[in-house]
Design a protein around this motif. Structure first.
Motif, PDB file in Angstrom:
ATOM      1  N   MET A 132       0.845  -1.187   0.000  1.00  0.00           N
ATOM      2  CA  MET A 132       0.000   0.000   0.000  1.00  0.00           C
ATOM      3  C   MET A 132       0.879   1.235   0.000  1.00  0.00           C
ATOM      4  O   MET A 132       1.818   1.334   0.776  1.00  0.00           O
ATOM      5  CB  MET A 132      -0.870  -0.003   1.269  1.00  0.00           C
ATOM      6  CG  MET A 132      -1.892   1.086   1.281  1.00  0.00           C
ATOM      7  SD  MET A 132      -3.010   0.845   2.655  1.00  0.00           S
ATOM      8  CE  MET A 132      -2.918   2.434   3.402  1.00  0.00           C
ATOM      9  N   GLN A 133       0.628   2.163  -0.887  1.00  0.00           N
ATOM     10  CA  GLN A 133       1.378   3.406  -0.942  1.00  0.00           C
ATOM     11  C   GLN A 133       0.408   4.558  -0.803  1.00  0.00           C
ATOM     12  O   GLN A 133      -0.699   4.512  -1.338  1.00  0.00           O
ATOM     13  CB  GLN A 133       2.074   3.558  -2.294  1.00  0.00           C
ATOM     14  CG  GLN A 133       3.222   2.634  -2.507  1.00  0.00           C
ATOM     15  CD  GLN A 133       3.852   2.943  -3.858  1.00  0.00           C
ATOM     16  OE1 GLN A 133       3.149   3.213  -4.825  1.00  0.00           O
ATOM     17  NE2 GLN A 133       5.173   2.899  -3.903  1.00  0.00           N
ATOM     18  N   MET A 134       0.828   5.601  -0.085  1.00  0.00           N
ATOM     19  CA  MET A 134      -0.046   6.746   0.080  1.00  0.00           C
ATOM     20  C   MET A 134       0.806   7.995   0.020  1.00  0.00           C
ATOM     21  O   MET A 134       1.864   8.037   0.622  1.00  0.00           O
ATOM     22  CB  MET A 134      -0.731   6.649   1.446  1.00  0.00           C
ATOM     23  CG  MET A 134      -1.913   7.503   1.586  1.00  0.00           C
ATOM     24  SD  MET A 134      -2.747   7.016   3.095  1.00  0.00           S
ATOM     25  CE  MET A 134      -3.648   8.494   3.365  1.00  0.00           C
ATOM     26  N   GLY A 144      -1.953  -2.582  -4.093  1.00  0.00           N
ATOM     27  CA  GLY A 144      -1.973  -3.638  -5.099  1.00  0.00           C
ATOM     28  C   GLY A 144      -2.199  -3.014  -6.465  1.00  0.00           C
ATOM     29  O   GLY A 144      -1.494  -2.102  -6.869  1.00  0.00           O
ATOM     30  N   ASN A 145      -3.250  -3.466  -7.160  1.00  0.00           N
ATOM     31  CA  ASN A 145      -3.519  -2.918  -8.484  1.00  0.00           C
ATOM     32  C   ASN A 145      -4.630  -1.871  -8.452  1.00  0.00           C
ATOM     33  O   ASN A 145      -5.134  -1.460  -9.477  1.00  0.00           O
ATOM     34  CB  ASN A 145      -3.859  -4.051  -9.477  1.00  0.00           C
ATOM     35  CG  ASN A 145      -5.118  -4.783  -9.047  1.00  0.00           C
ATOM     36  OD1 ASN A 145      -5.675  -4.491  -8.000  1.00  0.00           O
ATOM     37  ND2 ASN A 145      -5.549  -5.736  -9.863  1.00  0.00           N
ATOM     38  N   MET A 146      -5.080  -1.436  -7.248  1.00  0.00           N
ATOM     39  CA  MET A 146      -6.127  -0.413  -7.160  1.00  0.00           C
ATOM     40  C   MET A 146      -5.479   0.923  -6.845  1.00  0.00           C
ATOM     41  O   MET A 146      -4.480   0.986  -6.147  1.00  0.00           O
ATOM     42  CB  MET A 146      -7.108  -0.753  -6.021  1.00  0.00           C
ATOM     43  CG  MET A 146      -7.920  -1.982  -6.305  1.00  0.00           C
ATOM     44  SD  MET A 146      -9.220  -2.312  -5.089  1.00  0.00           S
ATOM     45  CE  MET A 146      -8.755  -1.475  -3.637  1.00  0.00           C
ATOM     46  N   GLY A 147      -6.059   1.998  -7.373  1.00  0.00           N
ATOM     47  CA  GLY A 147      -5.499   3.320  -7.094  1.00  0.00           C
ATOM     48  C   GLY A 147      -6.613   4.325  -6.886  1.00  0.00           C
ATOM     49  O   GLY A 147      -7.717   4.178  -7.405  1.00  0.00           O
TER      50      GLY A 147
END
Length: 189
Positions: A132-134, A144-147
């Protein structure tokens, strides 16, 4: 020396001799609430324990000191000096118990509150946790593959951007200046 007398109905009176003063503290407690009122009277040093009487006129306190007798009357939450003991054959003396200390704690001095230093502006923040990146400004979050992206306008003039007339809802092309359906002027952001 302090004394307490139960007056009934959740009310009690605390009597304390402080020097030449007699401090009378009335406490009444009902579920979820407690009230307290203190009065001070110059009576002199007590020569015998105080006496409390239930009379038809209310509660009467009899204080005997080196200066003679003082009679105080309790009515509701008020205490006042009366000239003499109201004589009534149905007055009843209530038991008075000696207590070590009064359950009255003075409010501790509240220190003056110091002003808070101003907060510094938020720095750009990037956070990585596993997959998870924020990041802030614009706010983006990928997992993952959601943004998800907030705070920046959607890209313009891309083939998949569909535009509609704000007046009638008809589909319009990016280069249109007026709606071909109703003639409403088109404002492009």
């Amino acid at each position: 020396m302090a004394y307490v007398c139960e007056l009934g109905a959740g009310q009690r009176v605390y009597l304390e001799n402080q020097g030449l003063q007699t401090v009378v503290t009335l406490m009444s407690s009902s579920p979820g609430q407690q009230q307290q009122a203190s009065n001070s009277f110059t009576t002199g040093v007590w020569s015998s324990p105080p006496q409390v009487f239930q009379t038809p006129y209310g509660m009467v306190l009899k204080i005997t000191s080196e200066q003679g007798e003082k009679t105080l009357q309790i009515q509701g939450s008020g205490v006042s000096v009366i000239s003499s003991m109201p004589l009534a054959k149905d007055s009843e003396q209530l038991p008075v118990h000696e207590v070590a200390t009064l359950p009255v704690s003075p409010m501790p001095g509240v220190e003056s509150l110091k002003p808070m230093p101003p907060m510094k502006p938020m720095e750009p923040m990037n956070l990585n946790m596993g997959n998870m990146q924020m990041s802030m400004n614009p706010m983006e979050m990928r997992m993952g593959n959601m943004g998800m992206r907030m705070g920046s306008p959607a890209p313009q003039n891309t083939p998949q951007t569909q535009r509609f007339c704000t007046q009638c809802g008809a589909s319009v092309k990016p280069e249109d200046r007026f709606c071909s359906s109703c003639g409403h002027p088109i404002h492009h952001q």
